[in-house]
Scaffold this active site. Structure first.
Site, mmCIF file in Angstrom:
data_model
loop_
_atom_site.group_PDB
_atom_site.id
_atom_site.type_symbol
_atom_site.label_atom_id
_atom_site.label_comp_id
_atom_site.label_asym_id
_atom_site.label_seq_id
_atom_site.Cartn_x
_atom_site.Cartn_y
_atom_site.Cartn_z
ATOM 1 N N SER A 1 0.847 -1.190 0.000
ATOM 2 C CA SER A 1 0.000 0.000 0.000
ATOM 3 C C SER A 1 0.886 1.245 0.000
ATOM 4 C CB SER A 1 -0.917 0.005 1.228
ATOM 5 O OG SER A 1 -0.149 0.178 2.396
ATOM 6 N N ALA A 2 0.304 2.374 -0.336
ATOM 7 C CA ALA A 2 1.072 3.611 -0.417
ATOM 8 C C ALA A 2 1.689 3.990 0.930
ATOM 9 C CB ALA A 2 0.181 4.746 -0.925
ATOM 10 N N CYS A 3 0.986 3.705 2.019
ATOM 11 C CA CYS A 3 1.491 4.120 3.330
ATOM 12 C C CYS A 3 2.706 3.315 3.777
ATOM 13 C CB CYS A 3 0.385 4.038 4.369
ATOM 14 S SG CYS A 3 -0.292 2.394 4.563
ATOM 15 N N ALA A 4 2.974 2.162 3.139
ATOM 16 C CA ALA A 4 4.109 1.344 3.545
ATOM 17 C C ALA A 4 5.179 1.247 2.465
ATOM 18 C CB ALA A 4 3.629 -0.061 3.917
#
Length: 182
Positions: free
Chosen positions: A88-91
Site C-alpha cells: 500500500s502507499a502508506c508502507a
C-alpha cells in the site's frame, strides 16, 4: 506580490475544476477496464482479489492480490516492464508490511500489486500493462497454492488440470429411447 502568477493560478484551478469530473470518469474507466481484462485473461483458478472497496477508492487506484502466484517470480517479471508497488502507499517507502493491508486481512506473503492511473495514462499503456501481468501470471501461477476455500467459493471445477488448462469434460449420457404414440 506576483499578481500575474496569482491570476494564472486561479485560472489553472478553474480549468482543472471544470475538467475534474470528466477526467475522473476517464481514469476510473481505465481502472475498471484493467480489472475486467485481468479477470477475463488470468489463468483459471487465479482469482483476482480486489483489496478494499471498488466503490470507495480514488479513481486512479487499484490494489489487488493474485492468490496462487509465486510472489517473487511474478513481481520480478512484471517490475521489468510495468511501474507498480507491491504494497500500500502508506508502507511503500518503509519496507515494512502494510498496516492497511493487514487490517483488511491481506497476508504479507500474498502477491499484491498496486497500480496507479493518472491523467496522462493511455489505453495502449493499460493494455500493455495487462499483457505483462497476464503473461507473468500464466508463468507463475500454481493452483495448488490457492486455498481450497477460495477455489470452492469461486466454483473451480473438481479435477481441473492447470497443466492441460482444461476443465473435466462432462460424461456422455446414454441415448434416450424414443417412444411412438399410437
Amino acid at each position: 506580490q506576483n499578481v500575474p502568477g496569482i491570476v494564472g493560478m486561479g485560472r489553472a484551478a478553474a480549468l482543472s475544476a471544470a475538467e475534474l469530473e470528466a477526467e475522473a470518469a476517464r481514469i476510473r474507466s481505465l481502472r475498471d477496464y484493467t480489472v475486467a481484462r485481468l479477470r477475463l485473461e488470468l489463468p483459471l483458478g487465479c482469482i483476482m482479489h480486489i483489496n478494499g472497496s471498488m466503490a470507495q477508492r480514488v479513481p486512479g487506484n487499484l490494489n489487488f492480490s493474485l492468490p496462487g502466484c509465486n510472489r517473487n517470480a511474478l513481481l520480478n517479471q512484471v517490475w521489468q516492464k510495468v511501474s507498480f508497488s507491491a504494497t500500500s502507499a502508506c508502507a511503500a517507502a518503509s519496507g515494512h508490511t502494510s498496516h492497511v493491508l493487514d487490517a483488511i486481512g491481506v497476508s504479507p506473503s500474498m502477491t499484491t500489486m498496486r497500480l496507479g492511473f493518472g491523467r496522462f495514462n493511455t489505453q495502449a499503456e493499460v493494455d500493455s500493462a495487462c499483457d505483462v501481468i497476464v503473461e507473468a501470471a500464466h508463468l507463475h501461477f500454481n493452483i495448488k497454492d490457492v486455498p481450497q476455500t477460495l477455489l470452492q467459493r469461486c466454483a473451480i471445477p473438481a479435477g481441473y488440470d492447470p497443466v492441460m488448462a482444461t476443465a473435466p469434460q462432462p460424461q456422455p449420457q446414454p441415448p434416450r429411447r424414443q417412444t411412438s404414440a399410437s
